[in-house]
Motif scaffolding. Structure first.
Motif, PDB file in Angstrom:
ATOM      1  N   ASP A 291      43.865  55.084  43.987  1.00  0.00           N
ATOM      2  CA  ASP A 291      43.574  54.058  44.996  1.00  0.00           C
ATOM      3  C   ASP A 291      44.759  53.107  45.119  1.00  0.00           C
ATOM      4  O   ASP A 291      45.273  52.613  44.117  1.00  0.00           O
ATOM      5  CB  ASP A 291      42.325  53.266  44.566  1.00  0.00           C
TER       6      ASP A 291
ATOM      7  N   ASN B 141      42.412  54.506  27.559  1.00  0.00           N
ATOM      8  CA  ASN B 141      41.214  54.447  28.406  1.00  0.00           C
ATOM      9  C   ASN B 141      40.500  55.795  28.435  1.00  0.00           C
ATOM     10  O   ASN B 141      39.271  55.860  28.379  1.00  0.00           O
ATOM     11  CB  ASN B 141      41.583  54.002  29.827  1.00  0.00           C
TER      12      ASN B 141
ATOM     13  N   ASP C 213      38.909  44.353  51.813  1.00  0.00           N
ATOM     14  CA  ASP C 213      38.408  42.972  51.669  1.00  0.00           C
ATOM     15  C   ASP C 213      37.876  42.425  52.992  1.00  0.00           C
ATOM     16  O   ASP C 213      38.322  41.376  53.497  1.00  0.00           O
ATOM     17  CB  ASP C 213      39.503  42.050  51.090  1.00  0.00           C
TER      18      ASP C 213
ATOM     19  N   ALA D  88      35.540  49.009  40.853  1.00  0.00           N
ATOM     20  CA  ALA D  88      36.880  48.697  40.346  1.00  0.00           C
ATOM     21  C   ALA D  88      36.828  47.537  39.366  1.00  0.00           C
ATOM     22  O   ALA D  88      35.858  46.783  39.326  1.00  0.00           O
ATOM     23  CB  ALA D  88      37.809  48.348  41.508  1.00  0.00           C
ATOM     24  N   SER D  89      37.881  47.418  38.591  1.00  0.00           N
ATOM     25  CA  SER D  89      38.111  46.295  37.683  1.00  0.00           C
ATOM     26  C   SER D  89      37.068  46.178  36.570  1.00  0.00           C
ATOM     27  O   SER D  89      36.466  45.111  36.388  1.00  0.00           O
ATOM     28  CB  SER D  89      38.176  44.970  38.467  1.00  0.00           C
TER      29      SER D  89
ATOM     30  N   GLY E  73      43.856  52.994  39.581  1.00  0.00           N
ATOM     31  CA  GLY E  73      44.091  51.872  40.498  1.00  0.00           C
ATOM     32  C   GLY E  73      45.572  51.550  40.488  1.00  0.00           C
ATOM     33  O   GLY E  73      46.121  51.173  39.450  1.00  0.00           O
TER      34      GLY E  73
ATOM     35  N   TYR F 160      49.175  45.668  48.055  1.00  0.00           N
ATOM     36  CA  TYR F 160      49.616  45.549  46.660  1.00  0.00           C
ATOM     37  C   TYR F 160      51.143  45.486  46.589  1.00  0.00           C
ATOM     38  O   TYR F 160      51.827  46.470  46.895  1.00  0.00           O
ATOM     39  CB  TYR F 160      49.083  46.706  45.810  1.00  0.00           C
TER      40      TYR F 160
ATOM     41  N   LEU G 261      37.697  45.811  33.639  1.00  0.00           N
ATOM     42  CA  LEU G 261      38.216  44.832  32.695  1.00  0.00           C
ATOM     43  C   LEU G 261      38.242  43.443  33.333  1.00  0.00           C
ATOM     44  O   LEU G 261      38.914  42.527  32.843  1.00  0.00           O
ATOM     45  CB  LEU G 261      39.618  45.240  32.228  1.00  0.00           C
TER      46      LEU G 261
ATOM     47  N   THR H 149      35.773  47.910  51.516  1.00  0.00           N
ATOM     48  CA  THR H 149      35.899  47.267  50.204  1.00  0.00           C
ATOM     49  C   THR H 149      35.734  45.752  50.324  1.00  0.00           C
ATOM     50  O   THR H 149      35.946  45.187  51.390  1.00  0.00           O
ATOM     51  CB  THR H 149      37.286  47.527  49.536  1.00  0.00           C
TER      52      THR H 149
ATOM     53  N   GLY I 169      43.305  49.660  36.514  1.00  0.00           N
ATOM     54  CA  GLY I 169      44.703  49.552  36.924  1.00  0.00           C
ATOM     55  C   GLY I 169      45.582  49.294  35.725  1.00  0.00           C
ATOM     56  O   GLY I 169      45.291  48.411  34.923  1.00  0.00           O
TER      57      GLY I 169
ATOM     58  N   MET J  16      39.678  42.357  35.925  1.00  0.00           N
ATOM     59  CA  MET J  16      41.058  41.988  36.304  1.00  0.00           C
ATOM     60  C   MET J  16      41.734  41.208  35.165  1.00  0.00           C
ATOM     61  O   MET J  16      42.437  40.228  35.406  1.00  0.00           O
ATOM     62  CB  MET J  16      41.081  41.177  37.614  1.00  0.00           C
TER      63      MET J  16
ATOM     64  N   SER K  29      47.376  49.197  41.974  1.00  0.00           N
ATOM     65  CA  SER K  29      47.900  47.860  42.286  1.00  0.00           C
ATOM     66  C   SER K  29      49.007  47.419  41.312  1.00  0.00           C
ATOM     67  O   SER K  29      49.959  46.777  41.735  1.00  0.00           O
ATOM     68  CB  SER K  29      46.776  46.818  42.368  1.00  0.00           C
TER      69      SER K  29
HETATM   70  P1  NAD Z   1      41.223  45.958  35.857  1.00  0.00           P
HETATM   71  O1  NAD Z   1      39.912  45.395  35.480  1.00  0.00           O
HETATM   72  O2  NAD Z   1      41.437  47.415  35.802  1.00  0.00           O
HETATM   73  O3  NAD Z   1      42.295  45.204  34.948  1.00  0.00           O
HETATM   74  C1  NAD Z   1      43.643  45.445  35.028  1.00  0.00           C
HETATM   75  C2  NAD Z   1      44.340  44.740  33.855  1.00  0.00           C
HETATM   76  O4  NAD Z   1      43.876  45.320  32.641  1.00  0.00           O
HETATM   77  C3  NAD Z   1      45.847  44.929  33.884  1.00  0.00           C
HETATM   78  O5  NAD Z   1      46.439  43.742  33.391  1.00  0.00           O
HETATM   79  C4  NAD Z   1      46.082  46.072  32.905  1.00  0.00           C
HETATM   80  O6  NAD Z   1      47.348  46.062  32.315  1.00  0.00           O
HETATM   81  C5  NAD Z   1      44.991  45.834  31.899  1.00  0.00           C
HETATM   82  N1  NAD Z   1      44.578  47.063  31.210  1.00  0.00           N
HETATM   83  C6  NAD Z   1      44.275  48.270  31.719  1.00  0.00           C
HETATM   84  N2  NAD Z   1      43.948  49.136  30.729  1.00  0.00           N
HETATM   85  C7  NAD Z   1      44.044  48.437  29.567  1.00  0.00           C
HETATM   86  C8  NAD Z   1      43.840  48.761  28.203  1.00  0.00           C
HETATM   87  N3  NAD Z   1      43.502  49.983  27.808  1.00  0.00           N
HETATM   88  N4  NAD Z   1      44.020  47.796  27.288  1.00  0.00           N
HETATM   89  C9  NAD Z   1      44.374  46.545  27.649  1.00  0.00           C
HETATM   90  N5  NAD Z   1      44.597  46.166  28.923  1.00  0.00           N
HETATM   91  C10 NAD Z   1      44.433  47.112  29.868  1.00  0.00           C
HETATM   92  O7  NAD Z   1      41.528  45.380  37.301  1.00  0.00           O
HETATM   93  P2  NAD Z   1      42.334  45.853  38.558  1.00  0.00           P
HETATM   94  O8  NAD Z   1      43.667  46.442  38.224  1.00  0.00           O
HETATM   95  O9  NAD Z   1      42.311  44.715  39.467  1.00  0.00           O
HETATM   96  O10 NAD Z   1      41.409  46.972  39.242  1.00  0.00           O
HETATM   97  C11 NAD Z   1      41.695  48.330  39.185  1.00  0.00           C
HETATM   98  C12 NAD Z   1      42.048  48.894  40.556  1.00  0.00           C
HETATM   99  O11 NAD Z   1      40.947  48.785  41.429  1.00  0.00           O
HETATM  100  C13 NAD Z   1      43.215  48.194  41.296  1.00  0.00           C
HETATM  101  O12 NAD Z   1      44.457  48.670  40.868  1.00  0.00           O
HETATM  102  C14 NAD Z   1      42.895  48.569  42.721  1.00  0.00           C
HETATM  103  O13 NAD Z   1      43.357  49.889  42.988  1.00  0.00           O
HETATM  104  C15 NAD Z   1      41.373  48.575  42.746  1.00  0.00           C
HETATM  105  N6  NAD Z   1      40.823  47.293  43.262  1.00  0.00           N
HETATM  106  C16 NAD Z   1      40.527  47.217  44.582  1.00  0.00           C
HETATM  107  C17 NAD Z   1      40.045  46.026  45.124  1.00  0.00           C
HETATM  108  C18 NAD Z   1      39.714  45.954  46.601  1.00  0.00           C
HETATM  109  O14 NAD Z   1      39.824  46.951  47.297  1.00  0.00           O
HETATM  110  N7  NAD Z   1      39.324  44.822  47.124  1.00  0.00           N
HETATM  111  C19 NAD Z   1      39.871  44.909  44.319  1.00  0.00           C
HETATM  112  C20 NAD Z   1      40.148  45.018  42.960  1.00  0.00           C
HETATM  113  C21 NAD Z   1      40.632  46.222  42.436  1.00  0.00           C
END
Ligand code: NAD
Length: 337
Positions: free
Chosen positions: A79, A301, A149, A230-231, A47, A84, A233, A181, A291, A235, A49
């Motif tokens: 993605d 990861n 979205d 996605a996400s 991801g 972003y 964690l 999405t 992400g 976010m 972003s």
């Molecule tokens: P995520 O749940 O992946 O969390 C990201 C956070 O977790 C960041 O702060 C990152 O530094 C941290 N992180 C990642 N790996 C880690 C690790 N091993 N240890 C500790 N912290 C860690 O949430 P996200 O980034 O929002 O989602 C991933 C991707 O999904 C986005 O980059 C995007 O490409 C996609 N996404 C799309 C939509 C949409 O289309 N509406 C919405 C949300 C996310």
């Protein structure tokens, strides 16, 4: 087992600096077929972003290194979105991809969202948007174009105007597959009951604190739709650093997730490990997007998904999260959530 050449070494190789030193990484990444697209994509997706400084300010070289590390680790699905960092993520990603052969990755971007409250799903805007993204990313086509979205727009417009416009871009060879999405799960059947799309991307609905995407899986399988989650964690909710101020979850959700994090810490485990392992264990989800702009997190990861999950700890964490299990937040127009 799939074999990957390190991108750093690949770059050296192309430059002719050390053709004899090409190192081949033996990587254990698994791949799944993304619904009817037939694309074989890595179970862990990148991801992008954070390349737009969404979570914290990052410099370009750090972002480029993260993308190269992801590909080195066997991740082949990326993605991004023009939203972003208001095009920054696409620009940084474009620079990172410049030195990578186009057939080493599948690229997904989006149309329709251009700011926190800036949405435009009209045929004219999304058509121009694809061309702008291709230019920023430095590619002739993207593998997947997604309406971003859609709960913030009119779902009827997405069905009647946006997706037909993207179909025309597909005929021109600029996009290969089309997806949608958003956060509220009910938007997906609304669109899929009216028009064919190839993929859906759901976020914050398949992780330790919310597994509601699983309920929609039988419907999605029946339509042979690619499932991108996605996400994992939440976010940031399920990380040691915790959720940022802008995070839309309620105070209660943030508090209970912080409790679960502290509990894992007391057991010497990073909650992010458990969260990634749990999310990736679901075989019905074709890829899960995490992400990060931090190469160490990326490596962690990938390592975590190869390690066995601690079932007892998982049960204990579920117990802590029970009061907020499946709690989400409103997103988009009232009629869409
Ligand atoms: P995520 O749940 O992946 O969390 C990201 C956070 O977790 C960041 O702060 C990152 O530094 C941290 N992180 C990642 N790996 C880690 C690790 N091993 N240890 C500790 N912290 C860690 O949430 P996200 O980034 O929002 O989602 C991933 C991707 O999904 C986005 O980059 C995007 O490409 C996609 N996404 C799309 C939509 C949409 O289309 N509406 C919405 C949300 C996310």
């Amino acid at each position: 087992m799939e074999h990957f050449v390190s991108i750093e070494r690949w770059n050296d190789y192309i430059r002719g600096q050390s053709p004899m030193l090409v190192r081949v990484y033996h990587c254990h990444m698994q791949y799944r077929t993304l619904g009817k697209t037939g694309l074989r994509i890595s179970v862990l997706g990148y991801g992008a972003s954070p390349l737009g400084s969404v979570f914290r300010d990052i410099d370009e070289s750090e972002g480029i290194r993260a993308v190269h590390t992801a590909i080195d680790l066997g991740i082949n699905f990326i993605d991004v979105s023009p939203y972003y960092g208001l095009t920054k993520a696409e620009r940084v990603l474009g620079k990172a991809l410049r030195t990578i052969p186009r057939d080493h990755y599948y690229l997904a971007t989006k149309v329709g969202r251009y700011g926190v409250e800036v949405f435009d799903f009209s045929a004219k805007r999304v058509t121009g948007s694809v061309d702008e993204s291709l230019k920023r990313l430095g590619v002739d086509y993207v593998d997947l174009i997604q309406c971003h979205d859609i709960e913030f727009g009119s779902l009827q417009q997405v069905v009647d105007e946006t997706i037909p416009a993207l179909e025309r871009m597909r005929e021109q060879g600029k996009v290969r597959f089309i997806g949608i999405t958003g956060l509220p799960l009910k938007i997906f059947p609304y669109v899929l009951d009216r028009v064919a799309v190839d993929t859906i991307l759901s976020y914050c609905h398949y992780g330790l604190n919310d597994t509601t995407l699983a309920d929609l899986v039988p419907y999605l399988q029946q339509k042979d739709v690619g499932v991108i989650s996605a996400s994992p964690l939440g976010m940031g909710l399920l990380t040691r650093q915790g959720a940022a101020d802008w995070h839309p979850a309620s105070g209660e959700v943030k508090l209970v997730c912080a409790k679960a994090t502290a509990f894992c810490n007391s057991r010497g485990v990073d909650i992010a490990k458990l969260a990634v392992q749990f999310a990736l264990a679901n075989q019905d989800i074709h890829t899960t997007l995490v992400g990060t702009a931090n190469p160490d997190n990326l490596r962690k990861n990938v390592e975590w998904i190869e390690q066995p999950i601690d079932h007892q700890l998982l049960e204990e964490v579920f117990g802590i999260l029970k009061p907020i299990q499946q709690q989400t937040w409103p997103s988009g127009r009232p009629e869409n959530h």
